[in-house]
Write an enzyme that holds these catalytic residues in place. Sequence first.
Site, short mmCIF file in Angstrom:
data_model
loop_
_atom_site.label_atom_id
_atom_site.label_comp_id
_atom_site.label_asym_id
_atom_site.label_seq_id
_atom_site.Cartn_x
_atom_site.Cartn_y
_atom_site.Cartn_z
N HIS A 286 9.95 17.65 -40.72
CA HIS A 286 9.20 17.07 -41.84
C HIS A 286 7.96 16.28 -41.42
CE1 HIS A 286 10.53 12.93 -41.10
NE2 HIS A 286 11.62 13.52 -40.63
N HIS B 288 -0.62 26.32 -30.47
CA HIS B 288 0.42 27.34 -30.32
C HIS B 288 1.74 26.65 -30.04
CE1 HIS B 288 1.96 31.11 -27.91
NE2 HIS B 288 2.77 30.75 -28.88
C1 COA Z 1 3.43 24.60 -17.65
C2 COA Z 1 2.77 25.90 -17.23
C3 COA Z 1 1.68 26.27 -18.25
C4 COA Z 1 2.13 25.62 -15.87
O1 COA Z 1 1.52 26.77 -15.40
P1 COA Z 1 0.44 26.62 -14.22
O2 COA Z 1 -0.72 25.80 -14.71
O3 COA Z 1 0.15 27.99 -13.71
O4 COA Z 1 1.18 25.69 -13.16
P2 COA Z 1 2.02 26.07 -11.87
O5 COA Z 1 2.84 27.29 -12.06
O6 COA Z 1 1.08 26.01 -10.71
O7 COA Z 1 3.03 24.85 -11.78
C5 COA Z 1 2.65 23.54 -11.35
C6 COA Z 1 3.93 22.83 -10.92
O8 COA Z 1 4.74 22.58 -12.08
C7 COA Z 1 6.01 23.24 -11.96
N1 COA Z 1 6.31 23.83 -13.26
C8 COA Z 1 5.57 24.73 -13.93
N2 COA Z 1 6.10 24.98 -15.14
C9 COA Z 1 7.22 24.23 -15.21
C10 COA Z 1 8.19 24.07 -16.22
N3 COA Z 1 8.08 24.73 -17.38
N4 COA Z 1 9.19 23.20 -16.00
C11 COA Z 1 9.28 22.52 -14.81
N5 COA Z 1 8.37 22.64 -13.81
C12 COA Z 1 7.36 23.48 -14.02
C13 COA Z 1 5.82 24.30 -10.88
O9 COA Z 1 7.03 24.61 -10.24
C14 COA Z 1 4.82 23.63 -9.98
O10 COA Z 1 5.51 22.68 -9.20
P3 COA Z 1 5.17 22.48 -7.61
O11 COA Z 1 3.72 22.05 -7.58
O12 COA Z 1 6.13 21.46 -7.17
O13 COA Z 1 5.35 23.83 -6.99
C15 COA Z 1 3.78 27.07 -17.17
O14 COA Z 1 4.62 27.00 -16.02
C16 COA Z 1 4.66 27.15 -18.40
O15 COA Z 1 5.71 26.48 -18.50
N6 COA Z 1 4.19 27.94 -19.37
C17 COA Z 1 4.82 28.11 -20.64
C18 COA Z 1 5.02 29.59 -20.90
C19 COA Z 1 5.38 29.86 -22.33
O16 COA Z 1 5.83 29.01 -23.05
N7 COA Z 1 5.16 31.07 -22.76
C20 COA Z 1 5.37 31.44 -24.14
C21 COA Z 1 4.40 32.49 -24.54
S1 COA Z 1 4.66 33.02 -26.17
#
Ligand code: COA
Length: 205
Positions: free
Chosen positions: A134, A143
């Site tokens: 709410h 998004h």
């Molecule tokens: C958060 C996110 C955007 C980061 O992506 P990125 O900018 O490429 O970052 P990286 O993959 O380099 O990750 C950076 C650090 O955060 C950590 N990390 C990334 N995503 C994480 C998550 N969701 N939870 C916990 N840790 C996470 C990685 O392990 C990395 O840690 P390290 O430096 O110790 O190795 C991505 O991992 C994510 O969660 N995306 C969401 C995807 C999604 O929801 N998709 C739906 C589409 S409809």
Amino acid sequence: MKKLLIIGAGGHGRVIADIALKMNTWQEIAFLDDDETIISSLEFDVIGKSSKALRLIGEYDIFIAIGNNEIRKKVHNQLSIAGATIPTLIHPSAVIGVQVEIGEGTVVMAGAVINCGCRIGKNCIVNTGATVDHDGIIRDYVHISPGAHIAGTVSIGECAWIGVGAVVSNNVEITAGTIIGAGAVVVKDIREAGTYVGVLARRVK
Ligand SMILES: CC(C)(COP(=O)(O)OP(=O)(O)OC[C@H]1O[C@@H](n2cnc3c(N)ncnc32)[C@H](O)[C@@H]1OP(=O)(O)O)[C@@H](O)C(=O)NCCC(=O)NCCS
């Protein structure tokens, strides 16, 4: 009945076409995509590149099926200025409460719930099974990924991306452009844009 043109023939675009089919509002659906190797998507033709949209605004309603928030915003602004009709798509299984406002170009996907009093901006994606409780204020081009849960009276700034399965606790404010990682839990306001992950969410970028 009008015709619907979907910009973006990838996975997100196919989900959009599926929702449009179920809404039974358009007599014809077609895609635009900049990848010339894609000639059809789902059961519909790709009739040109995205630049063709401006020439077709008199003939079609136009929906922007681009996942990237900033690019979606740019395309939306161009089409809006040109006078395009940009519909709102709501899957028939979504549940929308009373006194909810949803802006043009936004999609609310299957199984999503938006409870009473929410304001959802322009060109947002409320993805499959996401919930916004709410009185939420979700600004333009946000998004909310599949299965993310936004508790009551949360405010999310423009172009923010809430990752799949993330949780945002009630009364929290998240500033524009923030990225919340998959599965993160946010219990405090986020005032500086960046990438936040984990339980409890901490900034990593
Ligand atoms: C958060 C996110 C955007 C980061 O992506 P990125 O900018 O490429 O970052 P990286 O993959 O380099 O990750 C950076 C650090 O955060 C950590 N990390 C990334 N995503 C994480 C998550 N969701 N939870 C916990 N840790 C996470 C990685 O392990 C990395 O840690 P390290 O430096 O110790 O190795 C991505 O991992 C994510 O969660 N995306 C969401 C995807 C999604 O929801 N998709 C739906 C589409 S409809």
